[in-house]
Scaffold this motif. Structure first.
Motif, PDB file in Angstrom:
ATOM      1  N   VAL A   1       0.857  -1.185   0.000  1.00 28.76           N
ATOM      2  CA  VAL A   1       0.000   0.000   0.000  1.00 28.76           C
ATOM      3  C   VAL A   1       0.894   1.237   0.000  1.00 28.76           C
ATOM      4  O   VAL A   1       1.534   1.552   0.993  1.00 28.76           O
ATOM      5  CB  VAL A   1      -0.947   0.007   1.222  1.00 28.76           C
ATOM      6  N   LEU A   2       0.911   1.921  -1.137  1.00 36.52           N
ATOM      7  CA  LEU A   2       1.809   3.064  -1.304  1.00 36.52           C
ATOM      8  C   LEU A   2       1.076   4.395  -1.381  1.00 36.52           C
ATOM      9  O   LEU A   2       1.695   5.426  -1.602  1.00 36.52           O
ATOM     10  CB  LEU A   2       2.636   2.880  -2.584  1.00 36.52           C
ATOM     11  N   LYS A   3      -0.224   4.380  -1.211  1.00 36.02           N
ATOM     12  CA  LYS A   3      -1.067   5.565  -1.415  1.00 36.02           C
ATOM     13  C   LYS A   3      -0.493   6.826  -0.776  1.00 36.02           C
ATOM     14  O   LYS A   3      -0.414   7.872  -1.417  1.00 36.02           O
ATOM     15  CB  LYS A   3      -2.464   5.288  -0.889  1.00 36.02           C
ATOM     16  N   ASP A   4      -0.083   6.771   0.469  1.00 35.45           N
ATOM     17  CA  ASP A   4       0.407   7.954   1.165  1.00 35.45           C
ATOM     18  C   ASP A   4       1.922   7.957   1.344  1.00 35.45           C
ATOM     19  O   ASP A   4       2.457   8.721   2.152  1.00 35.45           O
ATOM     20  CB  ASP A   4      -0.269   8.057   2.533  1.00 35.45           C
ATOM     21  N   ALA A   5       2.613   7.128   0.591  1.00 34.03           N
ATOM     22  CA  ALA A   5       4.070   7.009   0.740  1.00 34.03           C
ATOM     23  C   ALA A   5       4.800   8.169   0.050  1.00 34.03           C
ATOM     24  O   ALA A   5       4.314   8.725  -0.925  1.00 34.03           O
ATOM     25  CB  ALA A   5       4.544   5.688   0.152  1.00 34.03           C
ATOM     26  N   SER A   6       5.950   8.487   0.579  1.00 31.66           N
ATOM     27  CA  SER A   6       6.840   9.429  -0.087  1.00 31.66           C
ATOM     28  C   SER A   6       7.512   8.697  -1.243  1.00 31.66           C
ATOM     29  O   SER A   6       7.842   7.512  -1.134  1.00 31.66           O
ATOM     30  CB  SER A   6       7.904   9.909   0.908  1.00 31.66           C
ATOM     31  N   ALA A   7       7.732   9.391  -2.337  1.00 33.68           N
ATOM     32  CA  ALA A   7       8.408   8.773  -3.478  1.00 33.68           C
ATOM     33  C   ALA A   7       9.783   8.265  -3.083  1.00 33.68           C
ATOM     34  O   ALA A   7      10.258   7.254  -3.607  1.00 33.68           O
ATOM     35  CB  ALA A   7       8.514   9.768  -4.626  1.00 33.68           C
ATOM     36  N   HIS A   8      10.436   8.922  -2.140  1.00 35.05           N
ATOM     37  CA  HIS A   8      11.768   8.498  -1.702  1.00 35.05           C
ATOM     38  C   HIS A   8      11.715   7.184  -0.913  1.00 35.05           C
ATOM     39  O   HIS A   8      12.682   6.440  -0.895  1.00 35.05           O
ATOM     40  CB  HIS A   8      12.425   9.578  -0.849  1.00 35.05           C
ATOM     41  N   ASP A   9      10.601   6.892  -0.274  1.00 32.16           N
ATOM     42  CA  ASP A   9      10.464   5.649   0.485  1.00 32.16           C
ATOM     43  C   ASP A   9      10.269   4.444  -0.412  1.00 32.16           C
ATOM     44  O   ASP A   9      10.569   3.318  -0.037  1.00 32.16           O
ATOM     45  CB  ASP A   9       9.285   5.730   1.456  1.00 32.16           C
ATOM     46  N   VAL A  10       9.744   4.686  -1.613  1.00 29.18           N
ATOM     47  CA  VAL A  10       9.457   3.602  -2.547  1.00 29.18           C
ATOM     48  C   VAL A  10      10.714   3.240  -3.289  1.00 29.18           C
ATOM     49  O   VAL A  10      11.051   2.133  -3.478  1.00 29.18           O
ATOM     50  CB  VAL A  10       8.340   4.019  -3.525  1.00 29.18           C
TER      51      VAL A  10
END
Length: 85
Positions: free
Chosen positions: A76-85
């Motif tokens: 679940v990446l909906k609220d993730a920072s692009a840097h965390d992905v």
């Protein structure tokens, strides 16, 4: 949807794909986690993120994502920072 547990990170690509196929999750020759990350990062908002592949993400968040994938859960990446992905 959830799949049986497998340590995806550090595993051989062929093993990951075989595991996903057995779990009914495989729809291509690209692992689920890679498809989800590319899909998330391919949006215009994230493609324009300064230092996208140079700035490290939040270590705790990255570990959380890794654990979720290894546990067979959805990423679940909906609220993730692009840097965390």
């Amino acid at each position: 949807a959830s799949t049986p547990q497998m340590n995806v990170f550090g595993a051989r690509l062929a093993d990951v794909l075989a595991h996903e196929r057995a779990a009914g999750r495989r729809s291509s020759d690209v692992p689920y986690v890679v498809r989800m990350c590319v899909e998330y990062l391919s949006t215009p908002k994230h493609m324009e993120t300064l230092g996208l592949f140079q700035t490290p993400g939040n270590f705790a968040k990255v570990r959380e994502f890794t654990a979720a994938v290894n546990a067979g859960g959805d990423l679940v990446l909906k609220d993730a920072s692009a840097h965390d992905v």
